[in-house]
Write a protein that holds these residues in place. Structure first.
Motif, PDB file in Angstrom:
ATOM      1  N   ILE A 248      -5.178   5.365  -4.859  1.00 15.07           N
ATOM      2  CA  ILE A 248      -4.843   6.706  -4.397  1.00 15.07           C
ATOM      3  C   ILE A 248      -4.406   6.716  -2.932  1.00 15.07           C
ATOM      4  CG2 ILE A 248      -7.228   7.229  -3.775  1.00 15.07           C
ATOM      5  CD1 ILE A 248      -4.638   9.668  -5.284  1.00 15.07           C
ATOM      6  N   ASP A 249      -4.939   5.806  -2.096  1.00 18.16           N
ATOM      7  CA  ASP A 249      -4.564   5.816  -0.677  1.00 18.16           C
ATOM      8  C   ASP A 249      -3.081   5.493  -0.493  1.00 18.16           C
ATOM      9  OD1 ASP A 249      -5.449   3.255  -1.637  1.00 18.16           O
ATOM     10  OD2 ASP A 249      -5.205   2.484   0.381  1.00 18.16           O
ATOM     11  N   ASP A 250      -2.546   4.611  -1.376  1.00 22.13           N
ATOM     12  CA  ASP A 250      -1.121   4.296  -1.292  1.00 22.13           C
ATOM     13  C   ASP A 250      -0.268   5.480  -1.724  1.00 22.13           C
ATOM     14  OD1 ASP A 250      -1.444   1.566  -0.472  1.00 22.13           O
ATOM     15  OD2 ASP A 250      -2.104   1.132  -2.503  1.00 22.13           O
ATOM     16  N   VAL A 251      -0.754   6.224  -2.710  1.00 20.81           N
ATOM     17  CA  VAL A 251       0.003   7.373  -3.210  1.00 20.81           C
ATOM     18  C   VAL A 251      -0.015   8.517  -2.204  1.00 20.81           C
ATOM     19  CG1 VAL A 251      -0.003   9.176  -4.979  1.00 20.81           C
ATOM     20  CG2 VAL A 251      -0.251   6.799  -5.638  1.00 20.81           C
ATOM     21  N   VAL A 252      -1.129   8.674  -1.495  1.00 18.62           N
ATOM     22  CA  VAL A 252      -1.194   9.696  -0.441  1.00 18.62           C
ATOM     23  C   VAL A 252      -0.127   9.418   0.606  1.00 18.62           C
ATOM     24  CG1 VAL A 252      -2.589  10.564   1.471  1.00 18.62           C
ATOM     25  CG2 VAL A 252      -3.615  10.286  -0.781  1.00 18.62           C
ATOM     26  N   ASP A 253       0.063   8.146   0.952  1.00 21.80           N
ATOM     27  CA  ASP A 253       1.108   7.784   1.917  1.00 21.80           C
ATOM     28  C   ASP A 253       2.486   8.154   1.388  1.00 21.80           C
ATOM     29  OD1 ASP A 253      -0.764   6.772   3.650  1.00 21.80           O
ATOM     30  OD2 ASP A 253      -0.569   4.708   2.955  1.00 21.80           O
ATOM     31  N   VAL A 254       2.719   7.927   0.084  1.00 22.62           N
ATOM     32  CA  VAL A 254       4.004   8.273  -0.534  1.00 22.62           C
ATOM     33  C   VAL A 254       4.248   9.770  -0.466  1.00 22.62           C
ATOM     34  CG1 VAL A 254       5.277   8.365  -2.724  1.00 22.62           C
ATOM     35  CG2 VAL A 254       4.072   6.283  -2.077  1.00 22.62           C
ATOM     36  N   ILE A 255       3.233  10.548  -0.823  1.00 21.12           N
ATOM     37  CA  ILE A 255       3.357  12.006  -0.810  1.00 21.12           C
ATOM     38  C   ILE A 255       3.634  12.505   0.608  1.00 21.12           C
ATOM     39  CG2 ILE A 255       2.105  14.168  -1.178  1.00 21.12           C
ATOM     40  CD1 ILE A 255       0.587  12.726  -3.442  1.00 21.12           C
ATOM     41  N   LYS A 256       2.931  11.925   1.580  1.00 20.48           N
ATOM     42  CA  LYS A 256       3.126  12.323   2.981  1.00 20.48           C
ATOM     43  C   LYS A 256       4.543  12.002   3.444  1.00 20.48           C
ATOM     44  CE  LYS A 256       1.444  11.343   7.651  1.00 20.48           C
ATOM     45  NZ  LYS A 256       0.533  10.509   8.473  1.00 20.48           N
ATOM     46  N   GLU A 257       5.019  10.794   3.137  1.00 21.62           N
ATOM     47  CA  GLU A 257       6.368  10.396   3.555  1.00 21.62           C
ATOM     48  C   GLU A 257       7.431  11.252   2.879  1.00 21.62           C
ATOM     49  OE1 GLU A 257       6.639   6.277   2.673  1.00 21.62           O
ATOM     50  OE2 GLU A 257       5.152   5.676   4.184  1.00 21.62           O
ATOM     51  N   GLU A 258       7.232  11.561   1.599  1.00 19.87           N
ATOM     52  CA  GLU A 258       8.202  12.381   0.869  1.00 19.87           C
ATOM     53  C   GLU A 258       8.225  13.802   1.431  1.00 19.87           C
ATOM     54  OE1 GLU A 258      11.204  12.932  -1.919  1.00 19.87           O
ATOM     55  OE2 GLU A 258      10.209  11.108  -1.218  1.00 19.87           O
ATOM     56  N   ASP A 262      11.456  15.577   3.089  1.00 17.73           N
ATOM     57  CA  ASP A 262      11.965  16.854   2.577  1.00 17.73           C
ATOM     58  C   ASP A 262      11.977  17.915   3.674  1.00 17.73           C
ATOM     59  OD1 ASP A 262      12.317  15.714   0.129  1.00 17.73           O
ATOM     60  OD2 ASP A 262      10.596  16.668  -0.826  1.00 17.73           O
ATOM     61  N   TYR A 263      10.942  17.903   4.516  1.00 16.00           N
ATOM     62  CA  TYR A 263      10.877  18.880   5.612  1.00 16.00           C
ATOM     63  C   TYR A 263      12.039  18.668   6.572  1.00 16.00           C
ATOM     64  CZ  TYR A 263       9.051  21.554   9.545  1.00 16.00           C
ATOM     65  OH  TYR A 263       8.907  22.464  10.558  1.00 16.00           O
ATOM     66  N   GLN A 264      12.343  17.407   6.864  1.00 12.96           N
ATOM     67  CA  GLN A 264      13.446  17.127   7.778  1.00 12.96           C
ATOM     68  C   GLN A 264      14.791  17.482   7.145  1.00 12.96           C
ATOM     69  OE1 GLN A 264      13.164  13.151   9.360  1.00 12.96           O
ATOM     70  NE2 GLN A 264      11.442  13.672  10.657  1.00 12.96           N
ATOM     71  N   LEU A 265      14.936  17.203   5.840  1.00 15.75           N
ATOM     72  CA  LEU A 265      16.173  17.596   5.159  1.00 15.75           C
ATOM     73  C   LEU A 265      16.336  19.110   5.186  1.00 15.75           C
ATOM     74  CD1 LEU A 265      16.299  15.267   2.002  1.00 15.75           C
ATOM     75  CD2 LEU A 265      17.937  15.334   3.890  1.00 15.75           C
ATOM     76  N   ALA A 266      15.228  19.817   4.959  1.00 17.14           N
ATOM     77  CA  ALA A 266      15.284  21.275   4.972  1.00 17.14           C
ATOM     78  C   ALA A 266      15.663  21.810   6.349  1.00 17.14           C
ATOM     79  CB  ALA A 266      13.932  21.859   4.553  1.00 17.14           C
TER      80      ALA A 266
END
Length: 452
Positions: A248-258, A262-266
């Protein structure tokens, strides 16, 4: 436990100890901190001080510290370490973290470091992980896990689990495989403890197990783990063999990076940047969308020039004053609609046919647009504006809101179907396009109704 807070006084104390080479005092001071806190400290020190601290602390601690460092600072520190020193650090890490760090280094240095790792199996596992794209399940997974064979009995299983667990930081699940290492299911610890030692694992394991494949995208892995509330998920290769697990710690990093991307694209930023990046990097990331906004603004100017006869009519000249209002409403509605759809696409929550989505968006737009149109007419009464002008503005706003909502809804869906990140549709792209459409519709409808 009191949350760590890095102060100027602490930094000065550490710098003073480093300068005077008071190693024992430094070790005693650092022993109080978590490795993530030490990484925060090193990020604030200069390169020489940070490297000194890394070399001073024991490898078991600094290996974890390296994973938490800012990428640029880590790269600079690794350049100052020998291949042997890096190999010792890597040897203490789980294979996924080790592969992530090594992947940042030049290929020739990677080969040199791999050759210096004492645990050859650990080295082979790292090399295998380096084959996978970092944005896939294969790139996220670690090789450390506990697996048992369905042909074993419970006693053999327990012995093997004890042996394997020595190399696993945290045991989330026990996976069951056949003699060809193909994933068959998972094993309940409760069943294992309450079953006779002579019982075959094939009789007690649970065949239902969620898994991902090595080629699955990182976002898909995050979606699976989020949907099924998994702390860890096994990874299988092209022929169904168990090759790793993702925690789960690796997936949290993925969610944070995504989310950051997305925030920067927006916000109209075309590549991942941070506040402390160079002026040139920030310019490259931000300028393209600003150019798009400029072109969109110039397009709106040409559209307004096409209706310049409005300015010559004193009865309708006030229409120009409502142009910012129409453009703002178009942009706001478009961004609202696209943000909801992009979020739904990310969470796999956009269900139903496009026709159902169309009907829903039109209905919502008519309700919102109708309410706002009534407010515009009421405002017209307050300022003694001619009713026909107020009605024209209100009707134009209603039409603009409907069109903006449709653009904001279907552009992200179309982008997603074509494999383009739909988050791009929540920023200046959608705002600029809706501004242009909104202004054109406003003056065109006004021209039809008022006949200027």
């Amino acid at each position: 436990m009191t949350p760590f807070k890095l102060s100027d006084e602490l930094l000065e104390e550490i710098r003073s100890l480093v300068e005077s080479k008071s190693d024992q005092s430094l070790l005693e001071l650092m022993s109080e901190f978590h490795y993530a806190d030490i990484a925060e400290i090193i990020d604030e020190l200069n390169l020489e001080e940070g490297t000194y601290l890394i070399k001073l602390l024991d490898t078991e601690r600094t290996s974890d510290v390296l994973t938490e460092l800012d990428e640029d600072k880590r790269e600079q520190i690794l350049e100052r370490l020998s291949a042997r020193e890096i190999a010792e650090e890597i040897g203490e890490l789980d294979t996924d973290d080790a592969a992530d760090i090594i992947a940042e280094l030049p290929e020739e240095r990677v080969r040199e470091i791999i050759s210096q790792i004492d645990d050859r199996q650990h080295a082979r596992d790292i090399v295998e992980l380096l084959r996978y794209d970092e944005d896939t399940a294969g790139g996220l997974m670690a090789k450390e896990l506990v697996k048992v064979r369905e042909s074993w009995n419970v006693l053999t299983c327990v012995k093997e689990m004890r042996r394997q667990a020595e190399n696993v930081t945290r045991v989330h699940s026990i996976y069951v495989v056949d003699d060809e290492d193909k994933l068959k299911g998972r094993l309940s610890l409760k069943d294992l403890l309450t079953t006779s030692t002579k019982t075959q694992i094939s009789e007690v394991y649970i065949p239902k197990v969620d898994y991902v494949r090595v080629e699955d995208k990182a976002e898909e892995v995050a979606r699976v783990m989020s949907k099924y509330d998994l702390e860890a998920v096994p990874v299988i290769d092209e022929i169904g063999r168990l090759v790793g697990r993702i925690t789960i710690d690796d997936v949290v990093d993925v969610i944070k990076e995504e989310a950051e991307k997305d925030y920067q694209l927006a916000a109209g930023i075309t590549q991942e940047v941070e506040a402390d990046d160079s002026v040139w990097q920030l310019t490259k990331a931000r300028l393209p969308w600003l150019v798009l906004g400029l072109l969109g603004g110039l397009g709106a100017v040409f559209i307004m020039e096409g209706f310049e006869e409005v300015m010559s009519n004193p009865n309708y000249r006030s229409l120009f004053f409502y142009t910012p209002l129409i453009a703002a409403m178009a942009g706001n509605v478009g961004v609202q609609s696209s943000a909801i759809i992009v979020q739904g696409l990310a969470n796999d929550a956009v269900k139903g046919s496009l026709l159902q989505r169309l009907i829903k968006e039109v209905s919502l737009s008519l309700i919102n647009g109708g309410a706002l149109a009534l407010l515009v007419i009421a405002f017209g009464f307050l300022i003694n504006q001619p009713l026909e002008v107020s009605a024209t503005i209100a009707l134009s706003m209603l039409a603009v809101i409907v069109v903006a909502a449709l653009i904001g809804t279907f552009v992200p869906i179309i982008l997603d179907k074509r494999g383009i990140d739909p988050a791009i549709a929540t920023g200046p792209f959608i705002t600029t396009s809706n501004d242009i459409f909104g202004i054109f519709l406003f003056f065109y409808i006004a021209k039809v109704i008022l006949g200027f």
